[in-house]
Design an enzyme around this catalytic site. Structure first.
Site: not given
Length: 581
Positions: A41, A116, A152, A310, A415
């Site tokens: 697409e 579409k 899609c 990290s 977090e």
């Protein structure tokens, strides 16, 4: 007939390069004896182009490049290309100015367009903003084979599979009524972990129900916060997968339609992943690599704290860009433990990346001195603690600016959800690599990386990084659980609240403490303004804090125990590491 699936990785807006990828794929397909080539697409412009589609010059350029591509294609192959077509009746009938289209290119020209029909507007999708839906079933005949064309979302509305319809029509059912021999679907379906198994289950149902083979061609690559996994595949009339392309990489494979059997034959099957952790790892590596490359960077910089977040991001960056293109910066403060420094250095040695160390103790003293008169008579607290993070954020941004490195932030989803992060500090960066990865999943991926990512288990993430208590080390002896519930509890609550849309009552009924649930819900609501200022984060779940998350900041509603409660806290009390900002 041989049908080639080209699993392409377009760069949004780079029309000449994207066209060249399609042309190269066409030559490969011809060499393999293919008569038809499928591309994803919007393969000509890349998905999602977003507001580039509002630029008339962009749309016109797409048409020019499309027609040039048609004339450049090798003879004896037809190609389906994802593009847009102008809605010429918009001034008469109203509607949107464009169609999300598939162009059939053959014999040096554009033969037809197919539009579409179903336009999604949920999560990250906003197609009604740009496109008019197609109104008729799409198919064409090539060498006596009737080929249905869908795009899609056209596949995602089978009422028997879903138990309901989200749209008025079912394009697959319409094509079955027309008696097509095979249906192709050209897709740009973003990745979330576990989604491929769902796609295969859904299309298996459609193939069996309508007794027709389905060939699914999906985009691959990273575009902004979205990752596209590819994972294109084909099913026969019995719903059996007869071809599967590799995930997270470009690929081209052949699906052969047997006219005598009126079905597709068994072909290449790429191996799958053994675990969700392995799958997510490859998604994040691709997402970081493409974001860096497509934004014009070649190197990244990140802060190395000796913590698990990290460490994982550094490992992802090394896999994505190569060890020579990653710089880790250690910025110890007087509150940093000795093991934080040694763990960070051990990680860097395992990865083979360069590091530099910039102690921030004197800078902290300078800040305290500069603010001393203004802060006189107040107690030392969160403001002073968060200055550490902001000093580090400034140093990392300086390195990024000076050397042209992309700064990647290392905060995880747990977090970000509750605001346990500092604006203009550890939230600084151009990309948040694991912002959609919960803390418990971070640990799980690290275990996988050490134990299963190589033929012989090798320690990549130092064992102490994984086993020690997580801490921001903003004051002596601090650990995350001083401020947050244990991560296994927090992540389950967040999963139920954010991804599963459960109420407080439902979460409590699942076994969680009411006070903890109420507190977490309030923290999530309070942190909204922080998330709005965060860098884009790679999306790996169905509910990420990115394009598809559209919560108001200036809101006065929080659901606690399924009842309305006014937020009786000012904006200034929004939570940071321990509480504010």
């Amino acid at each position: 007939m041989k049908i080639a699936i080209a699993q392409l990785n377009p760069t949004i807006g780079d029309l000449p390069k994207n066209a060249k990828h399609i042309l190269d794929a066409a030559h490969q397909a011809v060499a393999k004896g293919a008569r038809l080539l499928l591309t994803p697409e919007l393969s000509l412009c890349g998905y999602p182009p977003r507001d580039l589609l509002l630029n008339p010059g962009f749309v016109k350029s797409m048409d020019i490049v499309l027609r040039q591509l048609a004339s450049d294609l090798p003879p004896n192959i037809a190609v389906l290309v994802g593009t847009v077509e102008e809605n010429l009746k918009v001034h008469v009938n109203g509607g949107k100015p464009l169609f999300n289209s598939i162009a059939l290119l053959e014999k040096g020209s554009v033969q037809r367009f197919f539009h579409k029909r179903l336009l999604p507007t949920y999560d990250v999708f906003d197609e009604n903003r740009y496109f008019e839906p197609g109104f008729q079933a799409n198919y064409f005949t090539l060498d006596n084979l009737n080929i249905g064309v869908t795009v899609c979302e056209d596949l995602w509305n089978d009422e028997e599979f879903w138990g309901k319809r989200s749209y008025a029509s079912n394009p697959i059912a319409d094509l079955a009524i027309l008696g097509v021999d095979v249906t192709v679907n050209l897709s740009a379906s973003p990745y979330t972990f576990g989604k491929q198994r769902f796609r295969e289950k859904m299309l298996k149902h459609g193939a069996i129900r309508f007794h027709q083979p389905i060939i699914y061609a999906n985009q691959v690559g990273g575009n902004d916060d979205l990752i596209f996994d590819g994972s294109s595949f084909a099913l026969n009339r019995q719903g059996e997968i007869v071809c599967r392309l590799h995930a997270f990489e470009t690929d081209l494979q052949i699906v052969e339609f047997n006219e005598a059997k009126q079905d597709v034959q068994m072909g290449y099957l790429a191996p799958g992943y053994e675990s969700e952790d392995e799958e997510i790892w490859h998604a994040l590596v691709l997402g970081l690599r493409d974001y860096t490359r497509k934004c014009g960077f070649s190197k990244v910089v990140l802060g190395l704290s000796g913590g698990v977040d990290s460490s994982l991001v550094a490992a992802i960056a090394t896999a994505a860009l190569g060890k020579e293109n990653v710089l880790g910066v250690l910025m110890p403060s007087p509150h940093s433990s000795a093991h934080s420094i040694s763990d960070a250095l051990a990680l860097a040695k395992n990865l083979g990346i360069k590091t530099t160390t910039i102690p921030i103790g004197e800078l902290m003293q300078d800040y305290d001195k500069t603010l001393g008169e203004l802060f006189a008579g107040t107690e030392f607290g969160l403001t002073e603690e968060n200055l550490q993070s902001r000093i580090r954020g400034n140093l990392l941004m300086a390195i990024s600016n000076k050397f042209g490195y992309l700064l990647v932030s290392t905060g995880n989803k747990s977090e970000m959800a509750v605001g346990y992060c500092t604006l203009y500090g550890d939230m600084n960066g151009g990309l948040a690599v694991i912002a959609d990865v919960p803390k418990t999943r971070v640990y799980s991926i690290c275990h996988w990386l050490n134990n299963h990512s190589q033929a012989v288990p090798t320690e990549i993430i130092p064992e102490n990084v994984i086993t020690k208590a997580p801490s921001a080390e903003l004051r002596p002896g601090q650990v995350d659980q001083d401020s947050l519930p244990p991560y296994d509890i927090l992540d389950d609550i967040l999963q139920r609240l954010i991804n599963d849309y459960q109420s407080a009552t439902q979460i409590i009924a699942a076994g969680h403490d009411q006070a903890v649930v109420d507190r977490v819900i309030k923290m999530v609501a309070r942190a909204e303004f922080k998330r709005r200022q965060a860098p884009p984060g790679l999306k790996i779940t169905d509910r990420a804090f990115g394009t598809g998350w559209r919560m108001p900041i200036a809101s006065n509603w929080v659901a606690v125990n399924s009842t309305y409660q006014q937020k009786n806290f000012p904006t200034a009390s929004l939570v940071s590491r321990d509480g504010r900002y």
